[in-house]
Each structure stands twice: as structure tokens, then as C-alpha cells.
Scaffold this motif. Structure first.
Motif, PDB file in Angstrom:
ATOM      1  N   GLN A 267       0.812  -1.204   0.000  1.00 43.24           N
ATOM      2  CA  GLN A 267       0.000   0.000   0.000  1.00 43.24           C
ATOM      3  C   GLN A 267       0.847   1.256   0.000  1.00 43.24           C
ATOM      4  OE1 GLN A 267      -3.393   0.404   2.429  1.00 43.24           O
ATOM      5  NE2 GLN A 267      -4.070  -1.696   2.219  1.00 43.24           N
ATOM      6  N   ALA A 268       2.045   1.183   0.563  1.00 37.15           N
ATOM      7  CA  ALA A 268       2.926   2.348   0.573  1.00 37.15           C
ATOM      8  C   ALA A 268       3.320   2.765  -0.839  1.00 37.15           C
ATOM      9  CB  ALA A 268       4.184   2.047   1.389  1.00 37.15           C
ATOM     10  N   GLN A 271      -0.429   5.474  -4.678  1.00 39.34           N
ATOM     11  CA  GLN A 271      -0.810   6.863  -4.427  1.00 39.34           C
ATOM     12  C   GLN A 271      -2.071   7.188  -5.225  1.00 39.34           C
ATOM     13  OE1 GLN A 271       3.282   8.417  -5.620  1.00 39.34           O
ATOM     14  NE2 GLN A 271       2.711   9.887  -4.047  1.00 39.34           N
ATOM     15  N   ASN A 370       7.063   1.356   7.404  1.00 46.21           N
ATOM     16  CA  ASN A 370       5.766   1.482   6.744  1.00 46.21           C
ATOM     17  C   ASN A 370       4.656   1.712   7.758  1.00 46.21           C
ATOM     18  OD1 ASN A 370       3.672   1.493   4.984  1.00 46.21           O
ATOM     19  ND2 ASN A 370       4.151  -0.479   4.041  1.00 46.21           N
ATOM     20  N   SER A 372       1.900   3.207   7.141  1.00 53.84           N
ATOM     21  CA  SER A 372       0.585   3.055   6.513  1.00 53.84           C
ATOM     22  C   SER A 372       0.046   1.647   6.696  1.00 53.84           C
ATOM     23  CB  SER A 372       0.651   3.402   5.020  1.00 53.84           C
ATOM     24  OG  SER A 372       1.501   2.506   4.330  1.00 53.84           O
ATOM     25  N   THR A 373       0.930   0.646   6.679  1.00 55.69           N
ATOM     26  CA  THR A 373       0.474  -0.723   6.919  1.00 55.69           C
ATOM     27  C   THR A 373       0.024  -0.889   8.355  1.00 55.69           C
ATOM     28  OG1 THR A 373       1.957  -1.577   5.216  1.00 55.69           O
ATOM     29  CG2 THR A 373       1.134  -3.162   6.823  1.00 55.69           C
ATOM     30  N   ARG A 375      -1.390   1.401  10.114  1.00 52.83           N
ATOM     31  CA  ARG A 375      -2.729   1.994  10.167  1.00 52.83           C
ATOM     32  C   ARG A 375      -3.767   1.066   9.546  1.00 52.83           C
ATOM     33  NH1 ARG A 375       0.424   6.735   9.367  1.00 52.83           N
ATOM     34  NH2 ARG A 375       0.275   6.548   7.101  1.00 52.83           N
ATOM     35  N   GLU A 376      -3.369   0.343   8.510  1.00 52.91           N
ATOM     36  CA  GLU A 376      -4.264  -0.639   7.895  1.00 52.91           C
ATOM     37  C   GLU A 376      -4.639  -1.720   8.907  1.00 52.91           C
ATOM     38  OE1 GLU A 376      -3.602  -4.374   4.896  1.00 52.91           O
ATOM     39  OE2 GLU A 376      -2.558  -2.507   4.424  1.00 52.91           O
TER      40      GLU A 376
END
Length: 423
Positions: A267-268, A271, A370, A372-373, A375-376
Motif C-alpha cells: 500500500q505504501a 498513491q 511502513n 501506513s500498513t 494503520r491498515e
């Protein structure tokens, strides 16, 4: 099914193809640029004569989602209900996408006055839509894929539904359009019909912009969740659905190579952005007047900058340990299973130290770059707090372990965690 999610149906087709290719590649399949397909020790040549994408490492791919024909006229011209222009870097394994609202006011080649960008398809089908979008963005378009909403519900159901954090209660009924949306806030597995409602909902203050943000969120959820072995048995049916759902200028070789190369994109490395603008009514018709300077900057960033570098360690970093501090028996095992269904590798399941009262809230500790992962994963828990764990103490072991022995993420389920039964 009605309007409002053509793009997401199309992207579901593509992501499912990529996912299925990834499943096969993990154990059996490899596709080379020269057209050879390798399954175990068996090698065959697939039916195309040129190298995939003519040897290019980066392409632009336009996704068009068209609305349904009028109920009163089955031969009525279709407009593009959803438009997503993407840049795919096969070397870096990255994807950048620009959503273009359907009401965006643009110049359409061959027309005497500006019009909504979604009208280009009605005037000249795919070729004129491609020309208008390329002229508006200044980005040459190499390939396109077009679909309608027909296979969306079936394909989501075929992969067992999609887990997603529904950000708020959603309720809407449209008897004429046969659309009934009744979703409650929270992390949950959506069936095909519920997923249709989620990606079509736009009956709030954010309208189309909120809908496009939800569609982008759904795309990421699909990309991380369909890479499970249980979907292998559904591969023939999924491929059959996909073949019936798309129109494209990509060859079989191009598509197979794309599937093979883009499997497991983190996912990183994805965009997404949306063309900004102001809503205006002109002669009684609603338009979106795009912000030219901001749009130019978005296009420059998404399509002309180097883009995110590949994340070669992301696969190793998707390792998780789950610690149960919720006081609910079996909660850690249940959440571990959910993680594995989403493509994570669970390396440890245990109880958190101390009493359940020591962990009132759930946390996700991460030791990779990462966030963002993390947060996922926090969304999967249902709104956990994300905490950097540079010291490497998330495993709650007596002695800190070497960094190479650490998992990427530690999930501590707190008293606020809700099991599937409670959901």
C-alpha cells in the motif's frame, strides 16, 4: 446494478486478476517478457509475438467505468461514470492514480463548446474519451480498460467478501435505481451487495469526492485481501467473470505480464489523488470547474516525478504477532486468522502480559518504515492506536531481541476489541 461504481467494478476485475496471478506465481507460475509461461517444470509459449508492453518498464493505463443504458432506450449512448488515470511502474512496483470527477468541465475535441468530461464517451465512445482525458491532463495514454458494473457483486462474493472499516453509518434507499444501502459504522466483512452500497454511497456533504475516496480505500482493501489460497478454487470463475466484464487494447501477453509483475504491491507504493475543483451551475446544469494550477501540480507529482521506490522488504515486514489483552477467550486466534486472510504472516499468538484491565485500548506497534500498513492493521482491529516501537519491546519478552528477529508489527488486543460474534 446502477451507476456510481463503474471504476471500482473495473478495478476489482484488475486487482482480482493480479491477485490470482500472484497466488499462482507464489507456488507455480512465472511469466517472462518474451511470452513464456512457466508452471513448475513445464514451459509453454503464450499466444503473442511481441514482448510485453514492448519492453517498457512504465506505462499509463486509463480505467473507464461506464453507466448503464437508459431503461427507456437500450441503445442510448453511455457516459463514463468513473474515470481513473494511472501510472504503473513495473520496475518499482508502484501505482499512481488520478480520479477525475465526471462533471469536470473540459474542452472535448471536435465539439463547439466545453462539456462535462463524461460526455466524451457518449459522443465518440472510448477513442474520444481517451483523447479528451489525455488533452485535459497532458498525459499520453498507452492503454485503457473499460467496464460496466455487471460483474462487481459476483466477484466480491466469489472471494468471500471484503473486510473494511466503514467510517460511518450509511443509509439510503432508491427504489427506482434498485439501490438500498444500510451499513453500520465499524470494521466488517462486506458481501458483494453491501460492497456495491459502500462504493456507491454519495448522499452526504462530501458527495462524489467522498465516494471516490471510499472507492480508493476499497481498492487498497482488495489488493491486500484476495491473496489467499482459498481463492485458488475460484480462479476459473473469476477469470470468466473478468473476460465478460472488460474492453481493452491490451494483449493477452500484456495482461499476463502485468498480473505477474504487479502482484503483492504494498500500500505504501500506491498513491491516489482527485482533481480538485469548485461546483458551479451554468444554465441550470451542474459542473465542476477544475483548479488548473493544483491539477497541474498533481499531474506532475503523480505522472512525471520518480515516484516511490520499490519496497523489497515489505513482504518480510508483513509479519505480525498478536497478543490478547482483551479478556475475551480466543480473540487473538480469531484476529490472527483474519490477518492471514488479508495476506499477513502471523508468527506468534499469545496472551499479553498482566491482567485484561491493563489493556483497556488496542494498540498496533510497528518496527518497520511502513506506518501506513500499521494503520491498515489498526483499521482491521477497529480503530486501534498506532505506536512506533523503535526499541523493539513490543513482543513483551524479558530481553529485547535482535532487530532481525523482530516481527514487523505487534497487535495488542485491548478490552475495546470486538470479536466477529460481537460485530
Amino acid at each position: 446494478m446502477g451507476r456510481g461504481f463503474g471504476r471500482i467494478a473495473l478495478l476489482t476485475v484488475m486487482v482480482l486478476l493480479v491477485a490470482c496471478g500472484g497466488l499462482m506465481t507464489g507456488a507455480y507460475l512465472r511469466v517472462s517478457r518474451g511470452g513464456k509461461i512457466h508452471i513448475g517444470s513445464y514451459t509453454a509459449r503464450i499466444p503473442f509475438t511481441t514482448t510485453a508492453f514492448n519492453g517498457r518498464e512504465e506505462i499509463t493505463l486509463l480505467f473507464l467505468g461506464v453507466d448503464e443504458h437508459s431503461r427507456l432506450n437500450s441503445h442510448s449512448p453511455q457516459r463514463t461514470d468513473s474515470i481513473l488515470l494511472t501510472r504503473i511502474n513495473l520496475k518499482r512496483k508502484s501505482l499512481a492514480g488520478l480520479s477525475i470527477p465526471r462533471d469536470t468541465l473540459v474542452e472535448i475535441p471536435g465539439r463547439s463548446h466545453p462539456d462535462k468530461i463524461n460526455a466524451a464517451h457518449a459522443y465518440g465512445s472510448s477513442p474520444l474519451a481517451i483523447q479528451a482525458i489525455s488533452q485535459f491532463t497532458g498525459v499520453p495514454i498507452d492503454y485503457y480498460i473499460k467496464t460496466d458494473s455487471a460483474g462487481f457483486k459476483t466477484m466480491v462474493d466469489r472471494v468471500g467478501g471484503i473486510w473494511i472499516n466503514v467510517e460511518k453509518d450509511m443509509s439510503y434507499d432508491d427504489n427506482w435505481g434498485k439501490l438500498h444501502i444500510h451499513l453500520k459504522k465499524g470494521y466488517q466483512r462486506l458481501t458483494g451487495e453491501q460492497a456495491v452500497g459502500y462504493v456507491r454511497f454519495r448522499h452526504d456533504a462530501s458527495s462524489d469526492f467522498g465516494r471516490m475516496a471510499r472507492q480508493q480505500k476499497f481498492i487498497k482493501a482488495i489488493a491486500t485481501q484476495v491473496l489467499t489460497a482459498k481463492n485458488m478454487a475460484q480462479l476459473p470463475a473469476i477469470v470468466q467473470d473478468a473476460r465478460m466484464a472488460i474492453e481493452t487494447n491490451m494483449t493477452v501477453g500484456d495482461l499476463l505480464y502485468l498480473v505477474n509483475e504487479m502482484r503483492g504491491v504494498p500500500q505504501a507504493n500506491m498513491q491516489f489523488a482527485t482533481v480538485p475543483g469548485d461546483p458551479r451551475r451554468i444554465n441550470g446544469i451542474s459542473y465542476l470547474l477544475p483548479h488548473e494550477k493544483e491539477t497541474e501540480e498533481l499531474v506532475q507529482n503523480l505522472f512525471h516525478s520518480p515516484g516511490p521506490a520499490a519496497s523489497p522488504t515489505e513482504g518480510d515486514a508483513r509479519t505480525v504477532e498478536v497478543l490478547n489483552g482483551s479478556g475475551k477467550k480466543g480473540a487473538a486466534k480469531e484476529f490472527a486468522r483474519r490477518l492471514e486472510e488479508n495476506g499477513y504472516k502471523v508468527v506468534r499468538v499469545a496472551n499479553a502480559s498482566g491482567a485484561a484491565t491493563d489493556h483497556p485500548s488496542s494498540e498496533v506497534l510497528f518496527r518497520t518504515t511502513n506506518a501506513s500498513t500499521a494503520r491498515e492493521i489498526a483499521d482491521m482491529v477497529g480503530g486501534a492506536t498506532v505506536v512506533p516501537d523503535a526499541a523493539g519491546l513490543g513482543s513483551e519478552s524479558a530481553q529485547p531481541r535482535r532487530r532481525s528477529e523482530l516481527t514487523g508489527y505487534t497487535v495488542i488486543l485491548g478490552q475495546d476489541y470486538q470479536t466477529e460474534e460481537q460485530l
